[in-house]
Motif scaffolding. Structure first.
Motif, mmCIF file in Angstrom:
data_model
loop_
_atom_site.group_PDB
_atom_site.id
_atom_site.type_symbol
_atom_site.label_atom_id
_atom_site.label_comp_id
_atom_site.label_asym_id
_atom_site.label_seq_id
_atom_site.Cartn_x
_atom_site.Cartn_y
_atom_site.Cartn_z
ATOM 1 N N GLU A 42 1.115 -1.091 -0.171
ATOM 2 C CA GLU A 42 0.089 -0.324 0.310
ATOM 3 C C GLU A 42 0.980 1.609 0.607
ATOM 4 O O GLU A 42 1.674 1.515 0.362
ATOM 5 N N LEU A 43 0.274 2.324 -1.159
ATOM 6 C CA LEU A 43 1.196 3.646 -0.917
ATOM 7 C C LEU A 43 0.874 4.264 -0.662
ATOM 8 O O LEU A 43 -0.659 5.140 -0.223
ATOM 9 N N ARG A 78 3.507 0.029 3.039
ATOM 10 C CA ARG A 78 3.744 -0.511 3.738
ATOM 11 C C ARG A 78 3.643 -1.622 3.284
ATOM 12 O O ARG A 78 3.119 -1.702 2.143
ATOM 13 N N ALA A 79 3.389 -3.247 3.794
ATOM 14 C CA ALA A 79 3.392 -4.226 2.955
ATOM 15 C C ALA A 79 1.611 -4.845 3.874
ATOM 16 O O ALA A 79 2.145 -4.511 5.691
ATOM 17 N N ARG A 80 1.047 -5.360 2.887
ATOM 18 C CA ARG A 80 -0.168 -6.532 4.288
ATOM 19 C C ARG A 80 -0.947 -7.434 3.362
ATOM 20 O O ARG A 80 0.040 -8.267 2.397
ATOM 21 N N ASN A 81 -0.835 -8.328 4.399
ATOM 22 C CA ASN A 81 -1.186 -10.062 4.059
ATOM 23 C C ASN A 81 -2.392 -10.202 5.155
ATOM 24 O O ASN A 81 -3.177 -9.295 6.205
ATOM 25 N N SER A 86 2.216 -4.226 7.657
ATOM 26 C CA SER A 86 3.799 -3.360 8.333
ATOM 27 C C SER A 86 3.324 -2.040 8.643
ATOM 28 O O SER A 86 2.792 -1.295 8.505
ATOM 29 N N PRO A 87 4.357 -0.869 10.218
ATOM 30 C CA PRO A 87 4.721 0.103 9.739
ATOM 31 C C PRO A 87 4.659 0.647 8.248
ATOM 32 O O PRO A 87 5.268 -0.393 6.963
ATOM 33 N N PHE A 88 4.958 1.641 8.010
ATOM 34 C CA PHE A 88 4.962 2.744 6.917
ATOM 35 C C PHE A 88 6.937 1.907 6.558
ATOM 36 O O PHE A 88 7.194 2.634 7.512
#
Length: 96
Positions: A42-43, A78-81, A86-88
Motif C-alpha cells: 500500500e502506498l 507498507r506491506a499487508r497480508n 507492517s509499519p510504513f
C-alpha cells in the motif's frame, strides 16, 4: 496429545529499499519485500513529509509505473497480508 492447528500468522515486514526513478512524467516506484509473505503493498502520497493526501492505496507487490503531474511528492509504503500490516517506510522525496 499435541494438536497443531496451523502455522502462526505474522504480518509482513516493512518493505525495504523504497525508491523512485522519474523519467518525464512517469514515476517508477520500487521496493523489496522481506519476511512473511505480503499479499499487497500500500502506498501513501502526500505533499509534505508524513502527510497523506492520497491513500493508502493497494498496488500489488511488484514495482509500479505511474504518470504523475509535475510537482513534489512524498511517498511511503507498507506491506499487508491476511495477518496484518507492517509499519510504513520512511517518506521518499519524489520530484516530477
Amino acid at each position: 496429545v499435541r494438536v497443531v492447528v496451523g502455522t502462526p500468522c505474522e504480518p509482513p515486514d516493512t518493505p525495504a529499499g523504497l525508491g523512485a526513478i522519474v523519467s518525464g512524467g512517469v514515476v517508477r516506484l520500487q521496493w523489496r519485500l522481506m519476511g512473511p509473505v505480503a499479499s499487497t503493498v500500500e502506498l501513501a502520497v502526500g505533499y509534505a513529509p508524513a502527510q497523506t493526501a492520497i491513500g493508502p492505496v493497494a498496488v500489488g507487490v511488484t514495482p509500479l509505473m505511474i504518470a504523475a503531474p509535475p510537482g513534489r511528492y512524498f511517498v511511503r509504503a507498507r506491506a499487508r497480508n491476511a495477518c496484518g500490516v507492517s509499519p510504513f517506510t520512511a517518506d521518499i522525496d519524489v520530484l516530477v
